[in-house]
Design an enzyme around this catalytic site. Structure first.
Site, PDB file in Angstrom:
ATOM      1  N   TYR A 168      11.424   6.212  -3.302  1.00 49.43           N
ATOM      2  CA  TYR A 168      11.115   6.837  -1.738  1.00 49.43           C
ATOM      3  C   TYR A 168      10.311   5.699  -1.175  1.00 49.43           C
ATOM      4  CZ  TYR A 168       8.987   9.507   2.098  1.00 49.43           C
ATOM      5  OH  TYR A 168       8.636   9.904   3.207  1.00 49.43           O
ATOM      6  N   ASP A 263       7.204  -2.265  -3.135  1.00 45.92           N
ATOM      7  CA  ASP A 263       6.633  -1.074  -2.127  1.00 45.92           C
ATOM      8  C   ASP A 263       5.604  -0.326  -3.263  1.00 45.92           C
ATOM      9  OD1 ASP A 263       5.865   1.280  -1.014  1.00 45.92           O
ATOM     10  OD2 ASP A 263       7.985   2.045  -0.654  1.00 45.92           O
ATOM     11  N   LYS A 291      -1.829   4.708   1.222  1.00 47.88           N
ATOM     12  CA  LYS A 291      -2.540   5.761   0.384  1.00 47.88           C
ATOM     13  C   LYS A 291      -3.789   5.280  -0.147  1.00 47.88           C
ATOM     14  CE  LYS A 291       1.511   8.433  -0.798  1.00 47.88           C
ATOM     15  NZ  LYS A 291       2.645   7.836  -0.974  1.00 47.88           N
TER      16      LYS A 291
HETATM   17  C1  PLP Z   1       3.843   7.917   0.264  1.00 42.41           C
HETATM   18  C2  PLP Z   1       4.875   6.680  -0.001  1.00 42.41           C
HETATM   19  C3  PLP Z   1       5.435   6.029   1.190  1.00 42.41           C
HETATM   20  C4  PLP Z   1       5.129   6.571   2.726  1.00 42.41           C
HETATM   21  O1  PLP Z   1       3.882   6.372   3.195  1.00 42.41           O
HETATM   22  P1  PLP Z   1       3.209   7.482   4.069  1.00 42.41           P
HETATM   23  O2  PLP Z   1       1.832   7.159   4.494  1.00 42.41           O
HETATM   24  O3  PLP Z   1       3.457   8.918   3.984  1.00 42.41           O
HETATM   25  O4  PLP Z   1       4.342   6.950   5.477  1.00 42.41           O
HETATM   26  C5  PLP Z   1       6.118   4.751   1.254  1.00 42.41           C
HETATM   27  N1  PLP Z   1       6.264   4.276  -0.001  1.00 42.41           N
HETATM   28  C6  PLP Z   1       5.871   4.882  -1.125  1.00 42.41           C
HETATM   29  C7  PLP Z   1       6.374   4.316  -2.505  1.00 42.41           C
HETATM   30  C8  PLP Z   1       5.165   6.061  -1.296  1.00 42.41           C
HETATM   31  O5  PLP Z   1       4.587   6.715  -2.148  1.00 42.41           O
END
Ligand code: PLP
Length: 455
Positions: A168, A263, A291
């Protein structure tokens, strides 16, 4: 009996009578708030997973958090293993974070002009991360990833990107794409509202499959701007990859002039200060963080070499901006939190604590022959109802196993343990979780597993 339980869960018709374990806790106040929220927000929430669609009952409305504990609107107390989906690696309301935020807030909350706090957080990160030289702050993980993709396209002058089924990357158009059938596929949109032409620029392959990667690069020679991966995929179960696979990915990208994007919105500052890049010692071309970096406030970031970052405006031609980017209050929370993470032994202690916790649960399940596995890395864990020893692709997760998670989730809620409301989500341990918390949680998990497997 049925009616009173239905009332507790308010308006949810599919809640079976609780015939096992503990009686259901009261969710009356949460139910009232949820009913009202439904008149304001689609599904009553501002992010879909919060609506408890994959587990039993009304979503809990949280009114307070302190350390490892949270309290809901009905004054039920929980040990929290969701930790705001990862950001709260120090637990809720950490005194150092709170103090710094309050101090900075005294002087105003946003200027739309540079502040010294942005330098301070950037220096803290760059001094302790050998994989990136320059960075840009944004306000969410989605924004970080979206910008990183644009940067990769601008830098390579190519349009296609390659992603993996089971990873994701936030909700930008190019990434709301899932695999079609076949080894190498053009993506199919995974959300209404994403133009098919966008999905056509995204290639989707399975994780842990070098052959599929080679095929994709052969088929789309000199067209792939970037490969994006969660090096520690943690949004669809915990799909741990081998170092060899990630290394092969690095080599294929280099050989093809394709940028590798890690990511690390979850893994960044989580498995170590340098995230998964440091953990596996593999250098991606661009890294995204979110995060943890914001200490609980909205911060995202992408970074790369000075040369690649030189393509971002105003230095270069790739446009990217943000009214609240580098917001001083958010920077303050990030500075305070990351400073704590740099203390000697922080990660060692956290990882040891997690290991003891997950190993004890695994021993219990194994001793009883339960088809249950705890996958874990650093302070991330995932409960999987499976007989498999490893799960490294999305396809290996049995959707039917989620029924068992639903029961587990309900039993744990009734025992004061809060997990994210979906069996595809991972759990997090923070430095605020005490030995007593973890003992209590273990006992609750043992009892709940016995009930889940009773039939
Ligand atoms: C949470 C997450 C996102 C999206 O971040 P948001 O702050 O919710 O927009 C993108 N990539 C990864 C790997 C994530 O865990």
């Amino acid at each position: 009996m049925l009616d009173s339980i239905k009332k507790m869960f308010s308006g949810e018709d599919d809640v079976p009578v609780n015939t096992t374990g503990k009686p259901d806790i009261s969710r009356e106040k949460s139910a009232e708030l949820y009913a009202k929220a439904k008149t304001f927000f689609p599904g009553g929430v501002n992010s879909p997973v919060r609506a408890f669609k994959s587990v039993y009952g009304t979503p809990l409305f949280i009114k307070k958090g302190d350390g490892s504990h949270i309290w809901d609107a009905d004054d039920n107390e929980f040990i929290d293993f969701c930790c705001s989906w990862g950001p709260l690696i120090l637990g809720h309301n950490h005194p150092k974070v709170k103090e710094k935020v309050i101090e900075v807030m005294q002087h105003g909350m946003s200027f739309g002009a540079p502040t010294a706090l942005e330098n301070e957080l950037a220096e803290l990160i760059l001094k302790n991360n050998k994989f990136i030289q320059k960075l840009r702050f944004v306000s969410s993980g989605t924004e970080a990833v979206m910008s990183a993709i644009r940067l990769a396209r601008g830098y390579t002058k190519r349009d296609k990107i390659l992603k993996f089924e089971g990873c994701y990357h936030g909700h930008s158009d190019s990434l709301l794409v899932k695999a079609g059938s076949g080894l190498v596929t053009f993506g199919e949109t995974s959300s209404a509202g994403v133009p098919k032409s966008f999905a056509d620029e995204t290639i989707v392959v399975s994780l842990n499959d070098t052959e599929a990667l080679q095929k994709a690069f052969a088929e789309f020679k000199d067209q792939i701007a970037a490969v994006i991966i969660e090096p520690i995929p943690a949004n669809n179960g915990l799909l741990l990859q081998t170092k060899e696979y990630l290394q092969a990915l690095r080599e294929i990208c280099t050989a093809n002039g394709t940028l590798l994007i890690f990511d690390e919105v979850i893994s960044g500052f989580r498995v170590g200060f340098e995230g998964a890049a440091g953990y596996y010692d593999i250098k991606p071309d661009i890294i995204t963080y979110g995060k943890i970096i914001g200490g609980g406030l909205p911060v995202g970031m992408y970074g790369a070499s000075a040369e690649i970052m030189g393509h971002i405006s105003p230095d270069g031609g790739v446009y990217q901006a943000g009214t609240l980017s580098g917001n001083p209050v958010a920077m303050a929370a990030g500075i305070a939190q990351l400073t704590e993470l740099l203390r000697m032994g922080f990660y060692k202690d956290l990882h040891k604590k997690t290991e003891e916790f997950t190993e004890a649960i695994q021993r219990f399940a194994t001793a009883r022959n339960y088809k249950f596995k705890v996958f874990s890395i650093g302070s991330i864990f995932w409960f999987a109802f499976t007989g498999k020893e490893t799960i490294s692709t999305a396809e290996e997760i049995d959707p039917a196993s989620m029924e068992k998670f639903k029961v587990l989730h309900r039993e744990l809620i009734n025992r004061g343990i809060y997990l994210g409301p979906s069996g595809y989500e991972v759990g997090f341990i923070s430095s605020a979780h005490t030995k007593i918390d973890l003992e209590k949680a273990k006992r609750a998990i043992f009892d709940s597993l016995d009930l889940v497997f009773k039939k």
